[in-house]
Design an enzyme around this catalytic site. Sequence first.
Site, PDB file in Angstrom:
ATOM      1  N   ARG A  32       5.140   3.773  -1.191  1.00 20.69           N
ATOM      2  CA  ARG A  32       4.351   4.169  -1.113  1.00 20.69           C
ATOM      3  C   ARG A  32       3.590   4.813  -1.787  1.00 20.69           C
ATOM      4  O   ARG A  32       3.771   4.851  -2.976  1.00 20.69           O
ATOM      5  CB  ARG A  32       4.794   5.966  -0.128  1.00 20.69           C
ATOM      6  CG  ARG A  32       5.856   5.610   1.270  1.00 20.69           C
ATOM      7  CD  ARG A  32       6.687   6.816   1.250  1.00 20.69           C
ATOM      8  NE  ARG A  32       7.350   6.757   2.557  1.00 20.69           N
ATOM      9  CZ  ARG A  32       7.841   6.205   3.571  1.00 20.69           C
ATOM     10  NH1 ARG A  32       6.284   6.070   4.115  1.00 20.69           N
ATOM     11  NH2 ARG A  32       8.059   5.616   3.882  1.00 20.69           N
ATOM     12  N   ASP A  33       2.219   5.000  -1.574  1.00 24.67           N
ATOM     13  CA  ASP A  33       1.539   5.276  -2.096  1.00 24.67           C
ATOM     14  C   ASP A  33       1.434   6.599  -3.289  1.00 24.67           C
ATOM     15  O   ASP A  33       1.733   7.371  -2.053  1.00 24.67           O
ATOM     16  CB  ASP A  33      -0.452   4.717  -1.647  1.00 24.67           C
ATOM     17  CG  ASP A  33      -1.255   5.371  -2.684  1.00 24.67           C
ATOM     18  OD1 ASP A  33      -2.262   3.995  -3.248  1.00 24.67           O
ATOM     19  OD2 ASP A  33      -1.580   5.959  -3.532  1.00 24.67           O
ATOM     20  N   ILE A  34       1.698   6.819  -3.962  1.00 22.15           N
ATOM     21  CA  ILE A  34       1.731   8.262  -4.762  1.00 22.15           C
ATOM     22  C   ILE A  34       0.534   9.275  -4.448  1.00 22.15           C
ATOM     23  O   ILE A  34       0.603  10.379  -4.599  1.00 22.15           O
ATOM     24  CB  ILE A  34       1.091   8.008  -6.482  1.00 22.15           C
ATOM     25  CG1 ILE A  34       2.456   9.154  -6.637  1.00 22.15           C
ATOM     26  CG2 ILE A  34       0.266   7.870  -6.583  1.00 22.15           C
ATOM     27  CD1 ILE A  34       3.027   9.069  -8.311  1.00 22.15           C
ATOM     28  N   GLU A  98      -8.601   0.353  -9.288  1.00 24.98           N
ATOM     29  CA  GLU A  98      -7.606   0.739 -10.619  1.00 24.98           C
ATOM     30  C   GLU A  98      -6.232   0.299 -11.224  1.00 24.98           C
ATOM     31  O   GLU A  98      -6.143  -0.015 -12.282  1.00 24.98           O
ATOM     32  CB  GLU A  98      -7.357   2.601  -9.887  1.00 24.98           C
ATOM     33  CG  GLU A  98      -8.475   2.172  -9.514  1.00 24.98           C
ATOM     34  CD  GLU A  98      -7.755   4.305  -8.783  1.00 24.98           C
ATOM     35  OE1 GLU A  98      -6.580   4.253  -8.920  1.00 24.98           O
ATOM     36  OE2 GLU A  98      -8.587   5.134  -7.979  1.00 24.98           O
ATOM     37  N   HIS A 103      -2.390  -5.595  -5.011  1.00 25.57           N
ATOM     38  CA  HIS A 103      -1.943  -5.214  -3.915  1.00 25.57           C
ATOM     39  C   HIS A 103      -2.887  -4.856  -2.513  1.00 25.57           C
ATOM     40  O   HIS A 103      -3.834  -5.374  -2.898  1.00 25.57           O
ATOM     41  CB  HIS A 103      -1.149  -3.462  -4.709  1.00 25.57           C
ATOM     42  CG  HIS A 103      -2.873  -3.190  -5.364  1.00 25.57           C
ATOM     43  ND1 HIS A 103      -2.990  -3.099  -6.317  1.00 25.57           N
ATOM     44  CD2 HIS A 103      -3.392  -2.176  -4.995  1.00 25.57           C
ATOM     45  CE1 HIS A 103      -4.477  -2.639  -6.172  1.00 25.57           C
ATOM     46  NE2 HIS A 103      -4.652  -1.664  -5.873  1.00 25.57           N
ATOM     47  N   HIS A 105      -3.274  -2.220   0.551  1.00 22.89           N
ATOM     48  CA  HIS A 105      -3.316  -0.915   0.872  1.00 22.89           C
ATOM     49  C   HIS A 105      -2.855  -1.058   2.036  1.00 22.89           C
ATOM     50  O   HIS A 105      -3.166  -1.423   3.424  1.00 22.89           O
ATOM     51  CB  HIS A 105      -4.109  -0.024   1.160  1.00 22.89           C
ATOM     52  CG  HIS A 105      -4.499   0.434  -0.997  1.00 22.89           C
ATOM     53  ND1 HIS A 105      -4.687   1.398  -1.305  1.00 22.89           N
ATOM     54  CD2 HIS A 105      -5.247  -0.524  -1.812  1.00 22.89           C
ATOM     55  CE1 HIS A 105      -5.035   1.664  -2.599  1.00 22.89           C
ATOM     56  NE2 HIS A 105      -5.955   0.183  -2.410  1.00 22.89           N
TER      57      HIS A 105
HETATM   58  P1  5GP Z   1      -6.821   0.662  -6.253  1.00 21.47           P
HETATM   59  O1  5GP Z   1      -7.505   1.599  -6.111  1.00 21.47           O
HETATM   60  O2  5GP Z   1      -6.415   0.136  -7.464  1.00 21.47           O
HETATM   61  O3  5GP Z   1      -6.932  -0.422  -4.969  1.00 21.47           O
HETATM   62  O4  5GP Z   1      -5.434   1.174  -5.894  1.00 21.47           O
HETATM   63  C1  5GP Z   1      -4.100   0.694  -7.092  1.00 21.47           C
HETATM   64  C2  5GP Z   1      -3.473   2.665  -5.751  1.00 21.47           C
HETATM   65  O5  5GP Z   1      -2.199   2.934  -6.385  1.00 21.47           O
HETATM   66  C3  5GP Z   1      -4.275   4.185  -5.916  1.00 21.47           C
HETATM   67  O6  5GP Z   1      -4.084   4.528  -4.324  1.00 21.47           O
HETATM   68  C4  5GP Z   1      -3.197   4.848  -6.249  1.00 21.47           C
HETATM   69  O7  5GP Z   1      -2.897   5.892  -6.020  1.00 21.47           O
HETATM   70  C5  5GP Z   1      -1.997   4.203  -6.397  1.00 21.47           C
HETATM   71  N1  5GP Z   1      -1.484   5.089  -7.507  1.00 21.47           N
HETATM   72  C6  5GP Z   1      -1.341   4.487  -8.827  1.00 21.47           C
HETATM   73  N2  5GP Z   1      -0.327   4.788  -9.517  1.00 21.47           N
HETATM   74  C7  5GP Z   1       0.512   5.044  -8.693  1.00 21.47           C
HETATM   75  C8  5GP Z   1       2.270   4.962  -9.439  1.00 21.47           C
HETATM   76  O8  5GP Z   1       2.616   5.183 -10.499  1.00 21.47           O
HETATM   77  N3  5GP Z   1       3.171   5.244  -8.530  1.00 21.47           N
HETATM   78  C9  5GP Z   1       2.437   4.990  -7.115  1.00 21.47           C
HETATM   79  N4  5GP Z   1       3.311   4.673  -5.767  1.00 21.47           N
HETATM   80  N5  5GP Z   1       1.174   5.083  -6.672  1.00 21.47           N
HETATM   81  C10 5GP Z   1       0.486   4.827  -7.325  1.00 21.47           C
END
Ligand code: 5GP
Length: 120
Positions: A32-34, A98, A103, A105
């Site tokens: 799960r996303d945080i 980020e 990954h 979603h």
């Molecule tokens: P991006 O912006 O790179 O596509 O998505 C990175 C995702 O990782 C974001 O939706 C963010 O909420 C999630 N995320 C960042 N740090 C953590 C973490 O420590 N644990 C979890 N479960 N999700 C994280």
Amino acid sequence: MATDSNCLFCKIVAGQIPNDTVYETDTVLAFRDITPRANVHALVIPKSHEDTLGQMAADDPAGVAELFTAAREVARLEGIEESGYRVVSNVGPDAGQEVFHVHVHVLGAQELGPVGPGRG
Ligand code: 5GP
Ligand code: ZN
């Protein structure tokens, strides 16, 4: 298996940072996303480190396919296979990537609206 000791998601794979696992295979982890941005919001990652989906598509296309198979399994487990869901990946700066460990979603359990911000 490639790993990067400075990578957040590699630390999650290694169990150094806790996660709420939804689904796991030998090669893929879904958790799960945080900061959930939908009623269901999971991330599906390869256990082996790759920076971006674009790079992985070139290096390991079969691994990319596994991510989408796992995304479908997440949807099934979360009960949203019939209601519908979105699978999306941010690649690079304009997309706001980020975490530079591949990954996808998986978003659902609500109407998600149109994809993207429209033209800037
Ligand atoms: P991006 O912006 O790179 O596509 O998505 C990175 C995702 O990782 C974001 O939706 C963010 O909420 C999630 N995320 C960042 N740090 C953590 C973490 O420590 N644990 C979890 N479960 N999700 C994280
Ligand atoms: Zn990594």
